[in-house]
Write a protein that holds these residues in place. Structure first.
Motif, PDB file in Angstrom:
ATOM      1  N   MET A   1       0.756  -1.251  -0.014  1.00  0.00           N
ATOM      2  CA  MET A   1      -0.068  -0.010   0.016  1.00  0.00           C
ATOM      3  C   MET A   1       0.908   1.338  -0.080  1.00  0.00           C
ATOM      4  O   MET A   1       1.843   1.180   0.697  1.00  0.00           O
ATOM      5  CB  MET A   1      -0.874  -0.009   1.169  1.00  0.00           C
ATOM      6  CG  MET A   1      -2.002  -1.196   1.421  1.00  0.00           C
ATOM      7  SD  MET A   1      -3.064  -1.066   0.101  1.00  0.00           S
ATOM      8  CE  MET A   1      -2.736  -2.540  -1.014  1.00  0.00           C
ATOM      9  N   PRO A   2       0.551   2.298  -0.737  1.00  0.00           N
ATOM     10  CA  PRO A   2       1.491   3.525  -0.762  1.00  0.00           C
ATOM     11  C   PRO A   2       1.238   4.172   0.350  1.00  0.00           C
ATOM     12  O   PRO A   2       0.097   4.404   1.136  1.00  0.00           O
ATOM     13  CB  PRO A   2       0.675   4.278  -2.150  1.00  0.00           C
ATOM     14  CG  PRO A   2      -0.558   3.703  -2.159  1.00  0.00           C
ATOM     15  CD  PRO A   2      -0.594   2.419  -1.409  1.00  0.00           C
ATOM     16  N   GLU A 117      -3.221  -2.971  -5.048  1.00  0.00           N
ATOM     17  CA  GLU A 117      -2.291  -2.106  -5.694  1.00  0.00           C
ATOM     18  C   GLU A 117      -0.892  -2.622  -6.090  1.00  0.00           C
ATOM     19  O   GLU A 117       0.219  -2.161  -5.635  1.00  0.00           O
ATOM     20  CB  GLU A 117      -2.072  -0.839  -4.570  1.00  0.00           C
ATOM     21  CG  GLU A 117      -3.337  -0.072  -4.535  1.00  0.00           C
ATOM     22  CD  GLU A 117      -3.091   1.146  -3.483  1.00  0.00           C
ATOM     23  OE1 GLU A 117      -2.047   1.504  -3.189  1.00  0.00           O
ATOM     24  OE2 GLU A 117      -4.033   1.831  -3.269  1.00  0.00           O
ATOM     25  N   LEU A 118      -1.095  -3.833  -6.613  1.00  0.00           N
ATOM     26  CA  LEU A 118       0.162  -4.630  -7.022  1.00  0.00           C
ATOM     27  C   LEU A 118       0.136  -4.902  -8.564  1.00  0.00           C
ATOM     28  O   LEU A 118       0.938  -5.870  -8.931  1.00  0.00           O
ATOM     29  CB  LEU A 118       0.474  -5.953  -6.154  1.00  0.00           C
ATOM     30  CG  LEU A 118       0.917  -5.650  -4.863  1.00  0.00           C
ATOM     31  CD1 LEU A 118       0.930  -6.943  -4.081  1.00  0.00           C
ATOM     32  CD2 LEU A 118       2.020  -4.984  -4.770  1.00  0.00           C
ATOM     33  N   ALA A 119      -0.831  -4.119  -9.218  1.00  0.00           N
ATOM     34  CA  ALA A 119      -0.832  -4.405 -10.651  1.00  0.00           C
ATOM     35  C   ALA A 119       0.367  -3.786 -11.446  1.00  0.00           C
ATOM     36  O   ALA A 119       1.155  -2.975 -10.826  1.00  0.00           O
ATOM     37  CB  ALA A 119      -2.211  -3.714 -11.376  1.00  0.00           C
ATOM     38  N   GLY A 120       0.563  -4.488 -12.502  1.00  0.00           N
ATOM     39  CA  GLY A 120       1.796  -4.074 -13.189  1.00  0.00           C
ATOM     40  C   GLY A 120       2.550  -5.124 -13.689  1.00  0.00           C
ATOM     41  O   GLY A 120       2.270  -6.229 -13.854  1.00  0.00           O
ATOM     42  N   PRO A 121       4.146  -4.721 -14.015  1.00  0.00           N
ATOM     43  CA  PRO A 121       4.827  -5.911 -14.292  1.00  0.00           C
ATOM     44  C   PRO A 121       5.070  -6.993 -13.481  1.00  0.00           C
ATOM     45  O   PRO A 121       4.870  -6.808 -12.217  1.00  0.00           O
ATOM     46  CB  PRO A 121       6.408  -5.195 -14.987  1.00  0.00           C
ATOM     47  CG  PRO A 121       5.980  -4.034 -13.849  1.00  0.00           C
ATOM     48  CD  PRO A 121       4.786  -3.780 -13.961  1.00  0.00           C
ATOM     49  N   GLU A 122       5.498  -8.234 -13.772  1.00  0.00           N
ATOM     50  CA  GLU A 122       5.785  -9.315 -12.870  1.00  0.00           C
ATOM     51  C   GLU A 122       6.747  -8.987 -11.904  1.00  0.00           C
ATOM     52  O   GLU A 122       6.519  -9.333 -10.582  1.00  0.00           O
ATOM     53  CB  GLU A 122       6.228 -10.511 -13.911  1.00  0.00           C
ATOM     54  CG  GLU A 122       6.066 -11.945 -12.916  1.00  0.00           C
ATOM     55  CD  GLU A 122       6.428 -12.974 -13.834  1.00  0.00           C
ATOM     56  OE1 GLU A 122       7.492 -13.434 -14.255  1.00  0.00           O
ATOM     57  OE2 GLU A 122       5.351 -13.547 -14.342  1.00  0.00           O
ATOM     58  N   ALA A 123       7.636  -8.070 -12.041  1.00  0.00           N
ATOM     59  CA  ALA A 123       8.656  -7.644 -11.066  1.00  0.00           C
ATOM     60  C   ALA A 123       8.095  -6.864  -9.897  1.00  0.00           C
ATOM     61  O   ALA A 123       8.425  -7.109  -8.545  1.00  0.00           O
ATOM     62  CB  ALA A 123       9.631  -6.681 -11.715  1.00  0.00           C
ATOM     63  N   VAL A 124       6.956  -6.419 -10.060  1.00  0.00           N
ATOM     64  CA  VAL A 124       6.270  -5.761  -8.832  1.00  0.00           C
ATOM     65  C   VAL A 124       5.812  -6.829  -7.911  1.00  0.00           C
ATOM     66  O   VAL A 124       5.918  -6.684  -6.606  1.00  0.00           O
ATOM     67  CB  VAL A 124       4.988  -4.915  -9.230  1.00  0.00           C
ATOM     68  CG1 VAL A 124       4.276  -4.543  -8.039  1.00  0.00           C
ATOM     69  CG2 VAL A 124       5.569  -3.589 -10.251  1.00  0.00           C
ATOM     70  N   VAL A 125       5.165  -7.935  -8.368  1.00  0.00           N
ATOM     71  CA  VAL A 125       4.618  -8.924  -7.662  1.00  0.00           C
ATOM     72  C   VAL A 125       5.736  -9.903  -6.953  1.00  0.00           C
ATOM     73  O   VAL A 125       5.857 -10.022  -5.771  1.00  0.00           O
ATOM     74  CB  VAL A 125       3.663  -9.929  -8.268  1.00  0.00           C
ATOM     75  CG1 VAL A 125       3.075 -10.936  -7.405  1.00  0.00           C
ATOM     76  CG2 VAL A 125       2.379  -8.985  -8.805  1.00  0.00           C
ATOM     77  N   GLU A 126       6.786  -9.791  -7.776  1.00  0.00           N
ATOM     78  CA  GLU A 126       8.057 -10.602  -7.427  1.00  0.00           C
ATOM     79  C   GLU A 126       8.597  -9.720  -5.990  1.00  0.00           C
ATOM     80  O   GLU A 126       8.893 -10.734  -4.982  1.00  0.00           O
ATOM     81  CB  GLU A 126       9.055 -10.980  -8.461  1.00  0.00           C
ATOM     82  CG  GLU A 126      10.309 -11.653  -8.178  1.00  0.00           C
ATOM     83  CD  GLU A 126      11.072 -11.925  -9.340  1.00  0.00           C
ATOM     84  OE1 GLU A 126      11.732 -12.935  -9.427  1.00  0.00           O
ATOM     85  OE2 GLU A 126      11.127 -11.029 -10.108  1.00  0.00           O
TER      86      GLU A 126
END
Length: 259
Positions: A1-2, A117-126
């Motif tokens: 979360m921001p 709020e973790l959408a985006g490229p795979e690196a964000v979730v990783e």
């Protein structure tokens, strides 16, 4: 979360059960354990259950190793299966190499992304997963495998050692849960409530020092709050957390037979 508001206001609710007003400072949190803590709960999206997963990959009842140091949570990976009205549920600690693509897809569903709020490229979730997997074990990300099929994502964490403890009257060994239901076909039919009740009781059964399971869904996420209430949690207070105003939900060991 921001990060936004870091207020330590414990909320406006009143609760005779929550009379121990323990607010942990940053120094005390660092003294108890060293690491970082997790995020939020909501329903999920993605493909229907069963797609892309070969038989035996998540065998029912299979034990999964828990990361080193995770004795802070009494080795979640060894808790074994739990029977639910919907089938047999197993919490398997996430393996980044095996599970990243699936969790990434779920996190990019719009219904999930609004609250996690973790959408985006795979690196964000990783990065989100590795911060837990490489930490001290105070938070363990898990797949919820129902009858051998992965269908949900969970975070089981030590709420008393998490930054959350600055925002409510924490008690030693409070254990937090976050839940994401992955498949559209598994949402909107009461499955979330069923699993929340079973997993909360699974925590209490395997963590004898824990008297309460807690959660903090976003107040705007009405289906999530409702699922916790139907799953045997009680509403304790509204609390301000970084990025959201949350409903503090509690399932008490002493009240588990009544709710």
């Amino acid at each position: 979360m921001p990060p936004t508001d870091e207020s330590t206001d414990p909320g406006t609710g009143t609760d005779c059960e929550d009379t121990l007003d323990l607010r942990l400072s940053d120094e005390l949190i660092a003294l108890f354990a060293r690491g970082a803590g997790p995020g939020d709960e909501t329903g999920g999206g993605g493909s229907a259950r069963g797609q892309e997963w070969g038989p035996g990959r998540y065998a029912e009842g299979a034990a999964d190793p828990t990361p080193d140091g995770s004795d802070l949570l009494d080795r979640v990976g060894g808790w074994g299966p739990a029977k639910t009205p919907a089938g047999v549920l197993q919490l398997l600690p996430v393996r980044a190499g095996r599970d990243l693509a699936l969790v990434h897809r779920w996190m990019n569903d719009p219904a999930v992304a609004e609250f996690w709020e973790l959408a985006g490229p795979e690196a964000v979730v990783e990065d989100h997963l590795l911060r837990q997997l490489d930490g001290d074990g105070r938070s363990v990300p898990c797949l919820g495998v129902l009858d051998g099929v992965p269908m949900s994502y969970w975070e089981i964490y030590r709420a008393d050692l998490d930054p959350l403890a600055r925002h409510y009257p924490a008690r030693p060994h409070d254990t937090g849960v976050h839940l994401l239901i992955g498949g559209v076909a598994d949402r909107g039919r009461g499955l979330g409530s069923t699993l929340l009740r079973v997993v909360a009781d699974h925590v209490l059964d395997h963590r004898p020092a824990c008297a309460r399971v807690v959660a903090e869904p976003d107040l705007r996420n009405t289906p999530s709050v409702s699922a916790f209430l139907s799953g045997g949690f009680r509403f304790s207070a509204e609390i301000d957390l970084p990025g959201k105003r949350a409903a503090l939900m509690i399932r008490d060991r002493a009240l588990r037979e009544l709710l």
